[in-house]
Design a protein around this motif. Structure first.
Motif, mmCIF file in Angstrom:
data_model
loop_
_atom_site.group_PDB
_atom_site.id
_atom_site.type_symbol
_atom_site.label_atom_id
_atom_site.label_comp_id
_atom_site.label_asym_id
_atom_site.label_seq_id
_atom_site.Cartn_x
_atom_site.Cartn_y
_atom_site.Cartn_z
ATOM 1 N N UNK A 178 -9.897 -6.510 14.325
ATOM 2 C CA UNK A 178 -9.331 -7.445 15.304
ATOM 3 C C UNK A 178 -8.548 -6.696 16.379
ATOM 4 N N UNK A 179 -7.792 -5.676 15.978
ATOM 5 C CA UNK A 179 -7.042 -4.876 16.959
ATOM 6 C C UNK A 179 -8.012 -4.280 17.987
ATOM 7 N N UNK A 180 -9.170 -3.841 17.524
ATOM 8 C CA UNK A 180 -10.158 -3.273 18.441
ATOM 9 C C UNK A 180 -10.947 -4.360 19.192
ATOM 10 N N UNK A 181 -10.636 -5.626 18.892
ATOM 11 C CA UNK A 181 -11.215 -6.712 19.676
ATOM 12 C C UNK A 181 -12.470 -7.344 19.100
ATOM 13 N N UNK A 223 -9.834 -5.841 1.105
ATOM 14 C CA UNK A 223 -9.335 -4.953 2.149
ATOM 15 C C UNK A 223 -8.984 -5.705 3.440
ATOM 16 N N UNK A 224 -7.973 -6.580 3.375
ATOM 17 C CA UNK A 224 -7.615 -7.372 4.557
ATOM 18 C C UNK A 224 -7.175 -6.501 5.733
ATOM 19 N N UNK A 225 -6.669 -5.290 5.458
ATOM 20 C CA UNK A 225 -6.183 -4.429 6.537
ATOM 21 C C UNK A 225 -7.339 -3.962 7.420
ATOM 22 N N UNK A 234 -0.904 -2.779 8.720
ATOM 23 C CA UNK A 234 -1.837 -3.669 9.404
ATOM 24 C C UNK A 234 -1.452 -5.141 9.311
ATOM 25 N N UNK A 239 -6.780 0.426 21.661
ATOM 26 C CA UNK A 239 -8.086 0.156 22.270
ATOM 27 C C UNK A 239 -8.512 1.293 23.188
ATOM 28 N N UNK A 292 -14.453 -0.389 17.533
ATOM 29 C CA UNK A 292 -13.798 0.531 18.463
ATOM 30 C C UNK A 292 -14.783 1.003 19.541
ATOM 31 N N UNK A 350 -1.450 -2.213 20.879
ATOM 32 C CA UNK A 350 -2.857 -2.641 20.877
ATOM 33 C C UNK A 350 -3.586 -2.052 22.082
ATOM 34 N N UNK A 381 -9.927 -5.726 8.166
ATOM 35 C CA UNK A 381 -10.226 -6.863 9.038
ATOM 36 C C UNK A 381 -9.248 -6.845 10.217
ATOM 37 N N UNK A 382 -7.970 -6.652 9.917
ATOM 38 C CA UNK A 382 -6.947 -6.599 10.967
ATOM 39 C C UNK A 382 -7.276 -5.481 11.966
ATOM 40 N N UNK A 383 -7.744 -4.368 11.441
ATOM 41 C CA UNK A 383 -8.094 -3.227 12.285
ATOM 42 C C UNK A 383 -9.209 -3.594 13.266
ATOM 43 N N UNK A 435 -7.884 4.883 20.347
ATOM 44 C CA UNK A 435 -8.412 4.780 18.996
ATOM 45 C C UNK A 435 -7.344 4.691 17.926
ATOM 46 N N UNK A 436 -6.318 5.511 18.028
ATOM 47 C CA UNK A 436 -5.286 5.556 16.991
ATOM 48 C C UNK A 436 -4.415 4.301 17.046
ATOM 49 N N UNK A 437 -4.213 3.675 15.891
ATOM 50 C CA UNK A 437 -3.331 2.515 15.796
ATOM 51 C C UNK A 437 -1.935 3.012 15.427
ATOM 52 N N UNK A 472 -9.878 8.379 14.480
ATOM 53 C CA UNK A 472 -8.882 7.301 14.557
ATOM 54 C C UNK A 472 -9.106 6.190 13.535
ATOM 55 N N UNK A 532 -1.715 -10.428 16.109
ATOM 56 C CA UNK A 532 -2.965 -11.071 16.550
ATOM 57 C C UNK A 532 -2.903 -12.588 16.322
ATOM 58 N N UNK A 539 -1.807 2.561 9.926
ATOM 59 C CA UNK A 539 -2.861 2.071 9.037
ATOM 60 C C UNK A 539 -2.308 1.388 7.786
ATOM 61 N N UNK A 565 -15.452 -1.644 22.083
ATOM 62 C CA UNK A 565 -14.280 -1.762 22.954
ATOM 63 C C UNK A 565 -14.335 -0.695 24.050
ATOM 64 N N UNK A 566 -14.703 0.536 23.670
ATOM 65 C CA UNK A 566 -14.748 1.626 24.649
ATOM 66 C C UNK A 566 -15.803 1.392 25.716
ATOM 67 N N UNK A 576 -6.609 2.699 3.637
ATOM 68 C CA UNK A 576 -6.849 1.257 3.669
ATOM 69 C C UNK A 576 -7.493 0.785 2.373
ATOM 70 N N UNK A 628 0.829 -1.212 0.000
ATOM 71 C CA UNK A 628 0.000 0.000 0.000
ATOM 72 C C UNK A 628 0.862 1.260 0.000
ATOM 73 N N UNK A 641 -1.873 -7.945 12.102
ATOM 74 C CA UNK A 641 -2.457 -9.263 11.836
ATOM 75 C C UNK A 641 -1.497 -10.346 12.348
#
Lengths: 445, 445
Positions: B174-177, B166-168, A418, A373, B145, A369, B170-172, A376-378, B106, A425, A415, B148-149, B416, A168, A422
């Motif tokens: 997952x990061x947020x749970x 857009x696999x990224x 990612x 959480x 997100x 991570x 999906x990863x995002x 918000x910002x990764x 975010x 995770x 961003x 999660x909050x 993304x 990307x 992945x």
């Protein structure tokens, strides 16, 4: 109190801060690789414009920022200073944590601060083309954007492992109009030499620098731009620390701990140098550079003269180094995969004005991570080093019952990284990459 | 003048604006799919909390935003209004172009504005789990997100074509749970039904909604959250338009043209509704919704009662629709691949308070690349529809010699979505995807 501390655009600093003017010791000059003598401006003129060479050697405290640069900074500056109040709650710490959010720039990192300046000074002196290296791609996309703004061509040698991990970023550079090659490439002598030794070389910043410098030195219309390490690059980044200090003042705070991740030194120096000035003048501040355990330049490198690139084309610089042929493992923090360090940062470490820490990859993603959480910002994997150290400092503050003010540079968002998250995770980052330290460092002949 | 118009956090609007209170005509009630009668709050209670059902049906002009929501908005709000001065220069237009930058959140889009509100109201009424659909993933990552909050579980059915593109994203999530499944999935009756017809179905928002609603209706601890279309969703988004109006006032400007891209209607309505209010009160404003040529709901759909989902589980809504079984081609603007439209937006179009335009995919990327090269920010493919129309309006203003004020919503960045830009740079988007319009629309039985 506001969570985000904005300044107005009228408050963007109008000068770069040159730490060299305030140092209580002298800097060691770069040496010519052929003669072993201190380099002269003329030696550098083949690859840099004169204005940047002057900045590189300047001892003037404040260097005015031209209006044309300020106009493009206004696309994203001033960046916010944000109180990480949600992270504080999660940690239950009495510490107050602030982060300077350089990921707010269009390309997602602090790198445009110097890319815009370098493109401007090159344009002014008639450069038609800029060539550079990039690790994770933050620098390459910033220079691509800056060249687009000033109507110059841009060519980027992108470290192979990142070229493959982060497609990307490559697309982003193309959107801004740049040409992108994986490094090592077969288009330069340097690249061919490396590929002959290892056709599957993952590349490194050192190799990509060799390729870019070779191309710039060989073409009249082309100059070279570096994203970190050198004095003028860190000079441009001091806009970060200057803004941060004003924003802390607005919040009525004084920093106790200042943290930046460290690869070549540009985001760290950019935040830290204005605080180092205060420290020289007597302020009590703990200033920490954080690097990857698997590329431990500051914590395990030697302080000596070494080449900035792998092949040995650049001047010799006195810096902490793992040896210019050190091949860092392919960690996700591609921007921190560098064998050397900024000579200014090295000097500060030598004299105890800053300290350095090294962190393992899995830990920095754990911290990132948690931060994502909460806030918000990764974070970018590079910046995640600063995040994790800020968390550790906040936990220490809790144990000691101290309401410290911790400030760190969130130099970029993640961003475009990612795949790294992945992998985290999926549990693939638990094993720390192994390194072998090669201590053979070139001497001036 | 400043390029970026910031407001302080003290200026974040403290209420949502409910357009329903100001409409000079009545809205058509949603109908129960079984009885054909107007639905009651009780009918919706299985999938939504009561507070949101009340907002859905409310005619109160201003609905206060709870402190707990404002606290999380403060992570990224107020977002800047930015003068696209570099784009103006490039176009040589006398128009002044402003964009509201919702990509500053975010997750990179406007979607958290309603995700945070929906999570809050659900949490307050005891919901433990939220389930939803997502197209390009902007909505799914926002809800992930938000959950999660507020300490809730989150499950996302992600449209298959975007899941793969857009696999990224999906990863995002997952990061947020959150848990993420490709839709159609074999875990629901709805998904199995679609897969039986076409095992390689690319999915659609309509199908993913069917799956999410089915799961929410079947579990006591679980509710459903929708990212667009419904009144309460657009209500939460009006914070965008309210901020924009204040920021224009700060800049001493009045909007002549207001533009938003349109999928389900949430970023368009969020920006436009406060301006529609002015228009109802006599202001002369051209308000335009922009959609993809290959999913032309507003420009080629019929205004009639139809299902919100593909299977036919939701209430019937009177809206512009391409038919609930319309399968949009796999364009990159995944968030605009929806057969229907917000009933509020549909009503405004019916009564001539807004107009609609449809643009081809290749053109919107051309506009997006021009914007990125000028302003730095790479737009989301969805938002690129608004960008390209703003460019066309600015060119028209140049031809007419009019210094119009054009305001558009840059609802998200495209970091993304870089595969889409890669495809554009590789010339793969030149052919507009073909569509077949199926006009069979379900009637209440």
């Amino acid at each position: 109190m506001s969570k985000m501390i904005f300044m107005t655009q009228a408050d963007i600093p109008r000068q770069y801060y040159n730490l060299a003017a305030d140092l209580p010791f002298s800097l060691d000059p770069p040496l010519h690789p052929g003669t072993g003598q201190p380099i002269t401006p003329a030696d550098l003129a083949a690859i840099f414009p004169m204005a940047l060479i002057e900045q590189e050697m300047s001892s003037q405290r404040e260097i005015p920022i031209p209006e044309e640069i300020l106009e493009i900074y206004a696309l994203y500056r001033p960046t916010p200073l944000i109180r990480a109040s949600e992270l504080e709650k999660l940690l239950g710490t009495p510490a107050r944590i602030y982060f300077k959010y350089e990921g707010a720039s269009p390309v997602g990192s602090h790198k445009p601060n110097t890319a815009i300046a370098q493109a401007y000074y090159n344009k002014k002196e008639g450069t038609k083309r800029l060539v550079t290296e990039t690790g994770a791609g933050q620098w390459g996309s910033s220079l691509a954007f800056a060249c687009q703004k000033f109507g110059m061509e841009c060519k980027v040698f992108m470290v192979r492992v990142s070229f493959d991990q982060k497609p990307y970023r490559k697309a982003m550079m193309m959107v801004y109009g740049a040409t992108v090659l994986a490094s090592p490439s077969p288009t330069t002598n340097a690249g061919r030499q490396i590929l002959a030794q290892d056709p599957h070389s993952p590349g490194s910043l050192g190799i990509a620098i060799s390729e870019a410098v070779e191309e710039a030195a060989g073409r009249d219309d082309t100059k070279y731009a570096l994203g970190s390490v050198l004095n003028h690059v860190l000079l441009h980044q001091t806009i970060i620390g200057q803004e941060t200090k004003r924003q802390l003042e607005m919040a009525g705070e004084k920093a106790d701990v200042v943290i930046g991740c460290h690869g070549g030194g540009s985001n760290f120096g950019g935040l830290a140098f204005p605080f180092v000035r205060d420290k020289i003048n007597g302020a009590k501040i703990d200033i920490v550079a954080v690097e990857p355990l698997s590329c431990p330049t500051l914590t395990r490198g030697k302080l000596e003269y070494d080449f900035g690139d792998t092949i040995g084309m650049t001047p010799l610089i006195r810096m902490y180094t793992l040896g210019h042929q050190f091949m860092p493992p392919g960690i996700h923090a591609g921007g921190l995969r560098y064998h050397g360090a900024s000579p200014l940062v090295s000097k500060l470490l030598e004299h105890g004005l800053i300290r350095a820490e090294a962190l393992p990859q899995n830990d920095i993603f754990k911290g990132a991570v948690m931060f994502a959480q909460a806030e918000g910002i990764i974070p970018a994997p590079e910046s995640a080093h600063a995040v994790e150290l800020a968390i550790r400092e906040a936990v220490k503050a809790k144990e000691e019952g101290k309401a410290k003010v911790i400030v760190f540079n969130l130099s970029g968002h993640g961003l475009l990284d990612m795949q790294a998250y992945q992998d985290f995770c999926d549990g693939k980052l638990e094993q720390e990459p192994e390194i072998t330290l090669d201590r053979s460092v070139a001497k001036a002949s």
